[in-house]
Design a protein around this motif. Structure first.
Motif, PDB file in Angstrom:
ATOM      1  N   LEU A 113      -5.488   2.512  10.903  1.00 19.03           N
ATOM      2  CA  LEU A 113      -6.672   1.929  11.547  1.00 19.03           C
ATOM      3  C   LEU A 113      -7.943   2.343  10.800  1.00 19.03           C
ATOM      4  CD1 LEU A 113      -5.836   2.368  15.338  1.00 19.03           C
ATOM      5  CD2 LEU A 113      -6.244   0.196  14.181  1.00 19.03           C
ATOM      6  N   ASN A 114      -8.015   3.613  10.412  1.00 19.65           N
ATOM      7  CA  ASN A 114      -9.178   4.097   9.667  1.00 19.65           C
ATOM      8  C   ASN A 114      -9.254   3.441   8.289  1.00 19.65           C
ATOM      9  OD1 ASN A 114     -10.205   5.812  11.642  1.00 19.65           O
ATOM     10  ND2 ASN A 114      -8.962   7.546  10.974  1.00 19.65           N
ATOM     11  N   VAL A 115      -8.111   3.320   7.628  1.00 15.44           N
ATOM     12  CA  VAL A 115      -8.070   2.683   6.310  1.00 15.44           C
ATOM     13  C   VAL A 115      -8.509   1.230   6.417  1.00 15.44           C
ATOM     14  CG1 VAL A 115      -6.509   1.874   4.486  1.00 15.44           C
ATOM     15  CG2 VAL A 115      -6.327   4.228   5.346  1.00 15.44           C
ATOM     16  N   SER A 116      -8.011   0.535   7.430  1.00 16.20           N
ATOM     17  CA  SER A 116      -8.384  -0.859   7.634  1.00 16.20           C
ATOM     18  C   SER A 116      -9.885  -0.995   7.869  1.00 16.20           C
ATOM     19  CB  SER A 116      -7.610  -1.418   8.839  1.00 16.20           C
ATOM     20  OG  SER A 116      -8.061  -2.718   9.161  1.00 16.20           O
ATOM     21  N   TYR A 117     -10.446  -0.076   8.654  1.00 20.35           N
ATOM     22  CA  TYR A 117     -11.875  -0.125   8.945  1.00 20.35           C
ATOM     23  C   TYR A 117     -12.689   0.047   7.668  1.00 20.35           C
ATOM     24  CZ  TYR A 117     -16.429   1.057  10.865  1.00 20.35           C
ATOM     25  OH  TYR A 117     -17.771   1.085  11.137  1.00 20.35           O
TER      26      TYR A 117
ATOM     27  N   ILE B 243      -9.128  -0.215  -1.647  1.00 16.66           N
ATOM     28  CA  ILE B 243      -7.978   0.538  -1.171  1.00 16.66           C
ATOM     29  C   ILE B 243      -7.629   1.677  -2.128  1.00 16.66           C
ATOM     30  CG2 ILE B 243      -6.311  -1.017  -2.235  1.00 16.66           C
ATOM     31  CD1 ILE B 243      -6.003   0.800   1.158  1.00 16.66           C
ATOM     32  N   SER B 244      -7.852   1.464  -3.432  1.00 23.30           N
ATOM     33  CA  SER B 244      -7.573   2.523  -4.406  1.00 23.30           C
ATOM     34  C   SER B 244      -8.477   3.731  -4.176  1.00 23.30           C
ATOM     35  CB  SER B 244      -7.756   1.996  -5.829  1.00 23.30           C
ATOM     36  OG  SER B 244      -9.062   1.464  -5.999  1.00 23.30           O
ATOM     37  N   LYS B 245      -9.727   3.477  -3.811  1.00 21.53           N
ATOM     38  CA  LYS B 245     -10.677   4.553  -3.527  1.00 21.53           C
ATOM     39  C   LYS B 245     -10.267   5.299  -2.254  1.00 21.53           C
ATOM     40  CE  LYS B 245     -14.514   6.992  -3.270  1.00 21.53           C
ATOM     41  NZ  LYS B 245     -14.731   8.173  -4.154  1.00 21.53           N
ATOM     42  N   ILE B 246      -9.897   4.549  -1.220  1.00 23.39           N
ATOM     43  CA  ILE B 246      -9.499   5.169   0.045  1.00 23.39           C
ATOM     44  C   ILE B 246      -8.254   6.039  -0.157  1.00 23.39           C
ATOM     45  CG2 ILE B 246      -8.771   4.732   2.430  1.00 23.39           C
ATOM     46  CD1 ILE B 246     -10.196   1.986   2.193  1.00 23.39           C
ATOM     47  N   ALA B 247      -7.302   5.516  -0.935  1.00 23.81           N
ATOM     48  CA  ALA B 247      -6.044   6.236  -1.157  1.00 23.81           C
ATOM     49  C   ALA B 247      -6.264   7.546  -1.903  1.00 23.81           C
ATOM     50  CB  ALA B 247      -5.069   5.352  -1.917  1.00 23.81           C
ATOM     51  N   SER B 248      -7.335   7.620  -2.676  1.00 21.71           N
ATOM     52  CA  SER B 248      -7.602   8.838  -3.451  1.00 21.71           C
ATOM     53  C   SER B 248      -8.247   9.947  -2.612  1.00 21.71           C
ATOM     54  CB  SER B 248      -8.514   8.519  -4.639  1.00 21.71           C
ATOM     55  OG  SER B 248      -9.828   8.169  -4.189  1.00 21.71           O
ATOM     56  N   LEU B 249      -8.687   9.598  -1.396  1.00 23.79           N
ATOM     57  CA  LEU B 249      -9.348  10.569  -0.536  1.00 23.79           C
ATOM     58  C   LEU B 249      -8.340  11.518   0.089  1.00 23.79           C
ATOM     59  CD1 LEU B 249     -11.834   8.196   1.366  1.00 23.79           C
ATOM     60  CD2 LEU B 249     -12.427   9.832  -0.447  1.00 23.79           C
ATOM     61  N   ASN B 250      -8.799  12.717   0.370  1.00 28.93           N
ATOM     62  CA  ASN B 250      -7.998  13.645   1.149  1.00 28.93           C
ATOM     63  C   ASN B 250      -7.813  13.065   2.548  1.00 28.93           C
ATOM     64  OD1 ASN B 250      -7.616  15.960   3.137  1.00 28.93           O
ATOM     65  ND2 ASN B 250      -7.454  17.057   1.199  1.00 28.93           N
ATOM     66  N   MET B 251      -6.635  13.178   3.106  1.00 29.34           N
ATOM     67  CA  MET B 251      -6.337  12.597   4.418  1.00 29.34           C
ATOM     68  C   MET B 251      -7.325  13.060   5.480  1.00 29.34           C
ATOM     69  SD  MET B 251      -2.791  12.778   6.580  1.00 29.34           S
ATOM     70  CE  MET B 251      -2.684  12.105   8.245  1.00 29.34           C
TER      71      MET B 251
ATOM     72  N   TRP C  25       0.830  -1.211   0.000  1.00 26.14           N
ATOM     73  CA  TRP C  25       0.000   0.000   0.000  1.00 26.14           C
ATOM     74  C   TRP C  25       0.863   1.260   0.000  1.00 26.14           C
ATOM     75  CZ3 TRP C  25      -4.397  -1.285   4.073  1.00 26.14           C
ATOM     76  CH2 TRP C  25      -5.214  -2.283   3.544  1.00 26.14           C
ATOM     77  N   GLU C  26       1.981   1.205   0.687  1.00 23.64           N
ATOM     78  CA  GLU C  26       2.895   2.350   0.678  1.00 23.64           C
ATOM     79  C   GLU C  26       3.442   2.602  -0.726  1.00 23.64           C
ATOM     80  OE1 GLU C  26       6.081   1.767   3.395  1.00 23.64           O
ATOM     81  OE2 GLU C  26       4.784   1.664   5.162  1.00 23.64           O
ATOM     82  N   LYS C  27       3.906   1.524  -1.350  1.00 21.23           N
ATOM     83  CA  LYS C  27       4.564   1.650  -2.649  1.00 21.23           C
ATOM     84  C   LYS C  27       3.568   1.993  -3.749  1.00 21.23           C
ATOM     85  CE  LYS C  27       7.676  -0.898  -5.744  1.00 21.23           C
ATOM     86  NZ  LYS C  27       8.436  -2.163  -5.939  1.00 21.23           N
ATOM     87  N   ARG C  28       2.405   1.320  -3.742  1.00 24.39           N
ATOM     88  CA  ARG C  28       1.459   1.467  -4.850  1.00 24.39           C
ATOM     89  C   ARG C  28       0.584   2.700  -4.704  1.00 24.39           C
ATOM     90  NH1 ARG C  28      -1.637  -3.927  -6.116  1.00 24.39           N
ATOM     91  NH2 ARG C  28       0.546  -4.496  -6.471  1.00 24.39           N
ATOM     92  N   TYR C  29       0.193   3.014  -3.457  1.00 22.47           N
ATOM     93  CA  TYR C  29      -0.785   4.086  -3.250  1.00 22.47           C
ATOM     94  C   TYR C  29      -0.242   5.260  -2.427  1.00 22.47           C
ATOM     95  CZ  TYR C  29      -3.921   0.350  -4.742  1.00 22.47           C
ATOM     96  OH  TYR C  29      -4.518  -0.668  -5.440  1.00 22.47           O
ATOM     97  N   ASN C  30       1.021   5.150  -2.021  1.00 26.22           N
ATOM     98  CA  ASN C  30       1.613   6.205  -1.189  1.00 26.22           C
ATOM     99  C   ASN C  30       0.745   6.480   0.041  1.00 26.22           C
ATOM    100  OD1 ASN C  30       3.686   8.049  -0.678  1.00 26.22           O
ATOM    101  ND2 ASN C  30       2.525   9.743  -1.554  1.00 26.22           N
ATOM    102  N   LEU C  31       0.214   5.405   0.614  1.00 28.30           N
ATOM    103  CA  LEU C  31      -0.765   5.538   1.690  1.00 28.30           C
ATOM    104  C   LEU C  31      -0.133   6.060   2.971  1.00 28.30           C
ATOM    105  CD1 LEU C  31      -3.803   4.912   1.914  1.00 28.30           C
ATOM    106  CD2 LEU C  31      -3.188   2.768   3.004  1.00 28.30           C
ATOM    107  N   LEU C  32       1.067   5.603   3.278  1.00 28.31           N
ATOM    108  CA  LEU C  32       1.795   6.065   4.460  1.00 28.31           C
ATOM    109  C   LEU C  32       3.178   6.528   4.034  1.00 28.31           C
ATOM    110  CD1 LEU C  32       0.980   3.171   6.980  1.00 28.31           C
ATOM    111  CD2 LEU C  32      -0.163   5.380   6.822  1.00 28.31           C
ATOM    112  N   GLN C  33       3.728   7.435   4.806  1.00 28.12           N
ATOM    113  CA  GLN C  33       5.083   7.920   4.544  1.00 28.12           C
ATOM    114  C   GLN C  33       5.936   7.690   5.795  1.00 28.12           C
ATOM    115  OE1 GLN C  33       2.357  10.325   3.933  1.00 28.12           O
ATOM    116  NE2 GLN C  33       2.192   9.223   1.992  1.00 28.12           N
ATOM    117  N   PRO C  34       6.471   6.481   5.927  1.00 28.01           N
ATOM    118  CA  PRO C  34       7.260   6.192   7.133  1.00 28.01           C
ATOM    119  C   PRO C  34       8.574   6.964   7.133  1.00 28.01           C
ATOM    120  CG  PRO C  34       7.462   4.412   5.558  1.00 28.01           C
ATOM    121  CD  PRO C  34       6.409   5.331   5.006  1.00 28.01           C
ATOM    122  N   GLU C  35       9.037   7.238   8.326  1.00 27.61           N
ATOM    123  CA  GLU C  35      10.396   7.753   8.466  1.00 27.61           C
ATOM    124  C   GLU C  35      11.333   6.565   8.592  1.00 27.61           C
ATOM    125  OE1 GLU C  35      10.863  11.252  11.041  1.00 27.61           O
ATOM    126  OE2 GLU C  35       8.715  11.020  11.500  1.00 27.61           O
ATOM    127  N   ARG C  36      12.630   6.834   8.535  1.00 26.88           N
ATOM    128  CA  ARG C  36      13.590   5.735   8.592  1.00 26.88           C
ATOM    129  C   ARG C  36      14.714   6.060   9.569  1.00 26.88           C
ATOM    130  NH1 ARG C  36      13.117   1.788   4.594  1.00 26.88           N
ATOM    131  NH2 ARG C  36      11.518   2.240   3.013  1.00 26.88           N
TER     132      ARG C  36
END
Length: 299
Positions: free
Chosen positions: A55-59, A67-75, A27-38
């Motif tokens: 948690l909200n995305v999972s719900y 997931i594609s629809k969720i990723a397109s939403l404003n945070m 999900w990170e790679k395909r949809y840029n859903l999260l931006q982890p630090e390293r």
């Protein structure tokens, strides 16, 4: 272990959300859903905000949103959509996630808002069995895997304990219908996990029975004092971690010899340490139960 956690590994996210680490990475790679630090060694870590978003995305995903629809939403639109879906959702997943977030953020207001929202449509017993017990099961796993600290666990269990006490106190002012039989509730030496026992106490009082709640870490010899005051006692206990597996058989034998000398006295017990004994070998005065609900049916 005693430091409050503010960042989480990808394994923590898996434990908290139920989403596999492999899926999170996709999900990170395909949809840029999260931006982890390293870290300096290139290991991902995540903030509380990232956990809340996941948690909200999972719900939403579990409620039919792709997931594609969720990723397109404003945070900022995702929490609002979760709220709208939750209003028509008959499952308890959203409430449990909200309780977990309140624990992770030490957010009392979120706990109280979630709790009061559930209480509008449920009785206290329904709320406890449907929401709190599953929550406590998840908390146990999270603690064992070091995903949360003892501070988190103590925070949420203290809030739950207060709610049980409030509801029990409301009932105790009413007349008791059964004044001959007495229930004595206690935990054995060094056992401190009392929430389950507190709920049993609530259920006993709710049915008009007399109950004496002794609470944590009570030696057997202290229980003997009650035999001089009451002729018909049902002792109730919950073995979560004590007695230890090598001692539990001896404990049951000692209990029977010291406290079940009168035919009218009984011992009701439940908890995972019962897995360490042969239940069929117990004397007839001792009744084991698998769940709180099973015990309550016997009242």
């Amino acid at each position: 272990m005693n430091n409050i956690k503010s960042t989480f590994s990808i394994k923590d996210l898996e434990n908290l959300t139920g989403i596999k680490a492999h899926t999170i990475r996709i999900w990170e790679k395909r949809y840029n859903l999260l931006q982890p630090e390293r870290t300096d060694t290139n290991i991902r870590f995540y903030s509380l905000e990232s956990l809340q978003k996941l948690l909200n995305v999972s719900y939403l995903n579990n409620n039919g949103f792709k997931i594609s629809k969720i990723a397109s939403l404003n945070m900022h639109d995702i929490p609002q959509l979760v709220k709208e879906v939750a209003e028509s959702d008959n499952t308890n997943n959203h409430a449990i996630d909200a309780f977990k977030l309140s624990m992770l953020n030490f957010d009392q207001k979120l706990f109280y808002d979630t709790y009061e929202g559930l209480l509008k449509d449920k009785s206290f017993s329904e709320l406890f069995y449907e929401d709190i017990i599953p929550l406590l099961s998840q908390i146990g796993l999270l603690w064992q895997t070091d995903t949360i600290t003892p501070a988190h666990e103590h925070f949420i269990t203290s809030l739950i304990r207060n709610k049980i006490l409030i509801h029990t106190e409301k009932l105790q002012s009413k007349n008791q219908k059964d004044t001959n039989k007495i229930f004595v509730l206690y935990l054995p030496d060094n056992e401190v996990h009392e929430l389950g026992l507190m709920v049993i106490n609530y259920e006993i009082v709710a049915r008009g029975h007399q109950a004496i709640f002794l609470g944590q870490s009570v030696p057997l010899d202290s229980l003997k004092d009650l035999l001089t005051y009451y002729d018909d006692i049902t002792f109730v206990s919950y073995f979560t971690v004590k007695p230890e597996k090598d001692d539990v058989n001896d404990y049951m034998k000692e209990f029977s010899e010291k406290l079940l000398t009168k035919n009218s006295n009984k011992f009701w017990v439940l908890g995972r340490m019962l897995d360490e004994i042969d239940l069929n070998s117990l004397p007839k005065e001792i009744t084991p139960f698998k769940t709180i609900k099973d015990l309550v049916k016997k009242l």
